[in-house]
Design a protein around this motif. Structure first.
Motif, PDB file in Angstrom:
ATOM      1  N   GLY A 164       0.725  -1.360   0.104  1.00 40.44           N
ATOM      2  CA  GLY A 164       0.053   0.025  -0.116  1.00 40.44           C
ATOM      3  C   GLY A 164       0.840   1.386   0.074  1.00 40.44           C
ATOM      4  N   GLU A 165       2.165   1.199   0.304  1.00 38.46           N
ATOM      5  CA  GLU A 165       2.819   2.322   0.444  1.00 38.46           C
ATOM      6  C   GLU A 165       3.170   2.845  -1.212  1.00 38.46           C
ATOM      7  N   ARG A 166       3.135   4.450  -1.364  1.00 42.26           N
ATOM      8  CA  ARG A 166       3.655   4.834  -2.545  1.00 42.26           C
ATOM      9  C   ARG A 166       4.950   4.900  -2.670  1.00 42.26           C
ATOM     10  N   VAL A 167       5.524   4.558  -3.986  1.00 46.58           N
ATOM     11  CA  VAL A 167       7.097   4.701  -4.019  1.00 46.58           C
ATOM     12  C   VAL A 167       7.281   5.594  -5.506  1.00 46.58           C
ATOM     13  N   GLU A 168       8.674   6.011  -5.576  1.00 48.06           N
ATOM     14  CA  GLU A 168       8.879   6.860  -6.607  1.00 48.06           C
ATOM     15  C   GLU A 168      10.192   5.997  -7.104  1.00 48.06           C
ATOM     16  N   PRO A 169      10.737   6.397  -8.501  1.00 51.20           N
ATOM     17  CA  PRO A 169      11.963   5.438  -8.788  1.00 51.20           C
ATOM     18  C   PRO A 169      13.074   5.427  -8.035  1.00 51.20           C
ATOM     19  N   ARG A 170      13.520   6.368  -7.085  1.00 51.07           N
ATOM     20  CA  ARG A 170      14.579   6.357  -6.440  1.00 51.07           C
ATOM     21  C   ARG A 170      14.454   5.864  -4.820  1.00 51.07           C
ATOM     22  N   THR A 171      13.053   5.462  -4.711  1.00 51.54           N
ATOM     23  CA  THR A 171      12.998   5.177  -3.217  1.00 51.54           C
ATOM     24  C   THR A 171      13.472   3.790  -3.022  1.00 51.54           C
ATOM     25  N   ILE A 172      14.213   3.792  -1.942  1.00 47.25           N
ATOM     26  CA  ILE A 172      14.935   2.642  -1.395  1.00 47.25           C
ATOM     27  C   ILE A 172      13.752   1.620  -0.699  1.00 47.25           C
ATOM     28  N   VAL A 173      13.516   0.461  -1.423  1.00 47.20           N
ATOM     29  CA  VAL A 173      12.456  -0.602  -0.975  1.00 47.20           C
ATOM     30  C   VAL A 173      13.239  -1.643  -0.202  1.00 47.20           C
ATOM     31  N   GLY A 174      14.604  -1.643  -0.098  1.00 42.31           N
ATOM     32  CA  GLY A 174      15.402  -2.725   0.462  1.00 42.31           C
ATOM     33  C   GLY A 174      16.814  -2.680   0.351  1.00 42.31           C
ATOM     34  N   THR A 175      17.532  -3.320   1.249  1.00 40.58           N
ATOM     35  CA  THR A 175      19.030  -3.599   1.040  1.00 40.58           C
ATOM     36  C   THR A 175      19.397  -4.851   0.723  1.00 40.58           C
ATOM     37  N   ASP A 176      20.602  -5.012  -0.303  1.00 36.85           N
ATOM     38  CA  ASP A 176      20.709  -6.257  -0.530  1.00 36.85           C
ATOM     39  C   ASP A 176      22.127  -6.916  -0.612  1.00 36.85           C
ATOM     40  N   SER A 177      22.545  -7.646  -0.828  1.00 34.03           N
ATOM     41  CA  SER A 177      24.030  -8.191  -0.810  1.00 34.03           C
ATOM     42  C   SER A 177      24.171  -9.392  -1.812  1.00 34.03           C
TER      43      SER A 177
ATOM     44  N   GLU B  61      21.539  -0.597  -2.300  1.00 29.05           N
ATOM     45  CA  GLU B  61      20.323  -0.595  -1.851  1.00 29.05           C
ATOM     46  C   GLU B  61      19.534  -0.669  -3.269  1.00 29.05           C
ATOM     47  N   LEU B  62      18.476  -1.222  -2.512  1.00 28.04           N
ATOM     48  CA  LEU B  62      17.480  -1.713  -4.053  1.00 28.04           C
ATOM     49  C   LEU B  62      16.275  -0.693  -3.952  1.00 28.04           C
ATOM     50  N   ARG B  63      16.395  -0.169  -5.201  1.00 30.88           N
ATOM     51  CA  ARG B  63      15.559   0.918  -5.514  1.00 30.88           C
ATOM     52  C   ARG B  63      14.134   0.551  -6.341  1.00 30.88           C
ATOM     53  N   ALA B  64      13.021   1.229  -6.122  1.00 31.02           N
ATOM     54  CA  ALA B  64      11.852   0.976  -6.646  1.00 31.02           C
ATOM     55  C   ALA B  64      11.983   0.843  -8.354  1.00 31.02           C
ATOM     56  N   THR B  65      12.667   1.898  -8.767  1.00 26.73           N
ATOM     57  CA  THR B  65      13.079   2.202 -10.153  1.00 26.73           C
ATOM     58  C   THR B  65      11.594   2.624 -10.983  1.00 26.73           C
ATOM     59  N   VAL B  66      10.661   2.403 -10.551  1.00 31.19           N
ATOM     60  CA  VAL B  66       9.344   3.100 -11.036  1.00 31.19           C
ATOM     61  C   VAL B  66       8.505   3.728  -9.963  1.00 31.19           C
ATOM     62  N   SER B  67       7.596   4.512 -10.465  1.00 28.02           N
ATOM     63  CA  SER B  67       6.666   5.357  -9.765  1.00 28.02           C
ATOM     64  C   SER B  67       5.469   4.306  -9.388  1.00 28.02           C
ATOM     65  N   GLY B  68       4.672   4.223  -8.197  1.00 30.13           N
ATOM     66  CA  GLY B  68       3.754   3.551  -8.272  1.00 30.13           C
ATOM     67  C   GLY B  68       3.295   3.197  -6.792  1.00 30.13           C
ATOM     68  N   THR B  69       2.411   2.069  -6.547  1.00 29.28           N
ATOM     69  CA  THR B  69       2.031   1.466  -5.311  1.00 29.28           C
ATOM     70  C   THR B  69       2.624   0.139  -5.022  1.00 29.28           C
ATOM     71  N   VAL B  70       2.880  -0.058  -3.755  1.00 29.83           N
ATOM     72  CA  VAL B  70       3.327  -1.248  -3.367  1.00 29.83           C
ATOM     73  C   VAL B  70       2.157  -2.326  -3.306  1.00 29.83           C
ATOM     74  N   ARG B  71       2.165  -3.311  -4.112  1.00 30.75           N
ATOM     75  CA  ARG B  71       1.142  -4.251  -4.224  1.00 30.75           C
ATOM     76  C   ARG B  71       1.191  -5.555  -3.378  1.00 30.75           C
ATOM     77  N   ASP B  72       2.456  -6.059  -3.476  1.00 24.33           N
ATOM     78  CA  ASP B  72       2.669  -7.310  -2.656  1.00 24.33           C
ATOM     79  C   ASP B  72       4.217  -7.218  -2.117  1.00 24.33           C
ATOM     80  N   VAL B  73       4.377  -7.679  -1.014  1.00 24.65           N
ATOM     81  CA  VAL B  73       5.608  -7.829  -0.375  1.00 24.65           C
ATOM     82  C   VAL B  73       5.894  -9.158   0.023  1.00 24.65           C
ATOM     83  N   VAL B  74       6.999 -10.030  -0.573  1.00 27.49           N
ATOM     84  CA  VAL B  74       7.363 -11.465   0.055  1.00 27.49           C
ATOM     85  C   VAL B  74       8.398 -11.279   0.960  1.00 27.49           C
ATOM     86  N   PRO B  75       8.245 -11.117   2.193  1.00 24.29           N
ATOM     87  CA  PRO B  75       9.369 -11.228   3.171  1.00 24.29           C
ATOM     88  C   PRO B  75      10.531 -11.874   2.739  1.00 24.29           C
ATOM     89  N   GLY B  76      11.652 -11.157   2.650  1.00 20.65           N
ATOM     90  CA  GLY B  76      13.072 -11.589   2.518  1.00 20.65           C
ATOM     91  C   GLY B  76      13.272 -12.051   1.013  1.00 20.65           C
TER      92      GLY B  76
END
Length: 374
Positions: free
Chosen positions: A29-42, A121-136
């Motif tokens: 349900g969160e709004r994101v923009e292309p540069r929004t950080i949606v997570g961190t990754d290794s 940093e994992l960025r959204a890369t697009v503008s929109g709304t988070v529809r689904d999150v699969v933890p991890g």
């Protein structure tokens, strides 16, 4: 039957996946923009290709003699990899990242550096709304608007205003026509692009170029390969790491493929409708195809005039663009659209296709491109 992967009024789903041990930072349900950080990754380190010979302005054989680091040796970011002295100057090539020099090709003059693993940093890369999150695992973002899928792309991700540089899908832009109107934009040109045009775009700080095609020789020339060196398209997937500064690489997205001379009519309609709008391109999810996503106001999405698009029907020959079967030719079985679940659990429209080996697969429609209709 279903439309090709070019649409103007639709909901576009973009999945951003973790490739290593990481953590997601957004919720449904969160709004994101292309540069929004949606997570961190290794993620596992991706090899960087460095054109030692071109940067030193030497032949591949001479560049090999100029190496200051042995294959297998670890280097720090900024360390000198090669040095060539002349009567008037000294040219150096430095490591863009810390890592290990794992190879040097004396035919092409290319060195391969395997960077040390680090958190990104994992960025959204697009503008929109988070529809689904699969933890991890992943985040799926929904964008209401338009998208155009390409067949090849390299250069990472880019964001900017879509600007058409030509008036038709087959017209090729000349580098003399380009000026600062295209700075920071996603430049669209019909036809093919040349090495001079790409160099001019880089000079103007264009963020991405969308074109029908580019000859491998022209792309190789733009990248600085020595004349006569054969550059396979597969090797050019590392385009973003061939540039001196990978973080500032010019993103290139092809809609027709290497040596294509025009953009598909349906794709051109979508691109023209997106003129002046902010868009996002992701080409870093290989083997998934690169694609342009443009968010449009809801009213425009609802009231949009349907495009006159080609269709996927039974018997059509198609190319699978993404996933484990990427770049495989297949035939559409019956043309019926099926609902399938992606690994993230998100539903997607798919069609059943049969490969030349007889294997039947359900492939998302956005991962199919028509080669020939029956």
């Amino acid at each position: 039957m279903s439309t090709l992967p070019y649409q103007l009024n639709c909901a576009v789903l973009t999945e951003r996946r973790l490739h290593g041990r990481g953590q997601l930072r957004v919720g449904s349900g969160e709004r994101v923009e292309p540069r929004t950080i949606v997570g961190t990754d290794s993620p596992p380190a991706e090899p960087l290709i460095i054109n030692i010979a071109a940067d030193l302005q030497e032949t591949p054989a001479a560049a090999a003699q100029a190496l200051t680091v042995k294959v297998g040796e670890r280097v720090a970011r900024g360390a000198v990899l090669a040095r060539a002295k002349t009567a008037k100057s000294v040219r150096e090539v430095r490591a863009p990242e810390s890592g290990v020099l794992v190879a040097y090709d004396q035919t092409s003059g290319l060195a391969t550096l395997l960077p040390s693993s680090s958190q990104v940093e994992l960025r959204a890369t697009v503008s929109g709304t988070v529809r689904d999150v699969v933890p991890g695992q992943s985040v799926t973002i929904e964008t209401r608007g338009a998208y155009v899928a390409g067949v090849w792309g390299a250069g990472g991700d880019a964001y900017g205003v879509v600007r058409l540089a030509t008036r038709s899908r087959s017209e090729t832009v000349a580098f003399e026509q380009l000026d600062n109107r295209f700075t920071y934009s996603i430049l669209v040109t019909g036809g093919t692009v040349t090495a001079e045009t790409l160099a001019r775009c880089e000079e103007l700080e264009v963020r991405a170029v969308i074109a029908g095609g580019v000859a491998p020789a022209e792309l190789g020339r733009y990248l600085g390969f020595e004349a006569g060196v054969q550059v396979l398209p597969e090797a050019l997937l590392t385009l973003r790491s061939v540039r001196k500064d990978p973080g500032q690489a010019l993103l290139i997205m092809l809609l027709g493929g290497f040596d294509a001379t025009e953009i598909d009519e349906a794709a051109w309609q979508v691109l023209a409708a997106c003129e002046g709008r902010e868009g996002s391109i992701t080409s870093s999810n290989w083997p998934e195809p690169p694609r342009l996503v443009v968010q449009l106001p809801t009213s425009e999405v609802v009231d949009a005039v349907p495009l006159q698009q080609a269709v996927l029907g039974a018997g059509a020959t198609v190319l699978i663009l993404g996933g484990p079967n990427a770049q495989t030719a297949a035939t559409v079985v019956d043309g019926a659209v099926r609902r399938i679940s992606l690994p993230s659990g998100v539903a997607a429209e798919a069609m059943q296709v049969r490969t030349d080996s007889g294997k039947q697969l359900d492939i998302p429609v956005h991962n199919l491109r028509v080669i020939q209709n029956p």
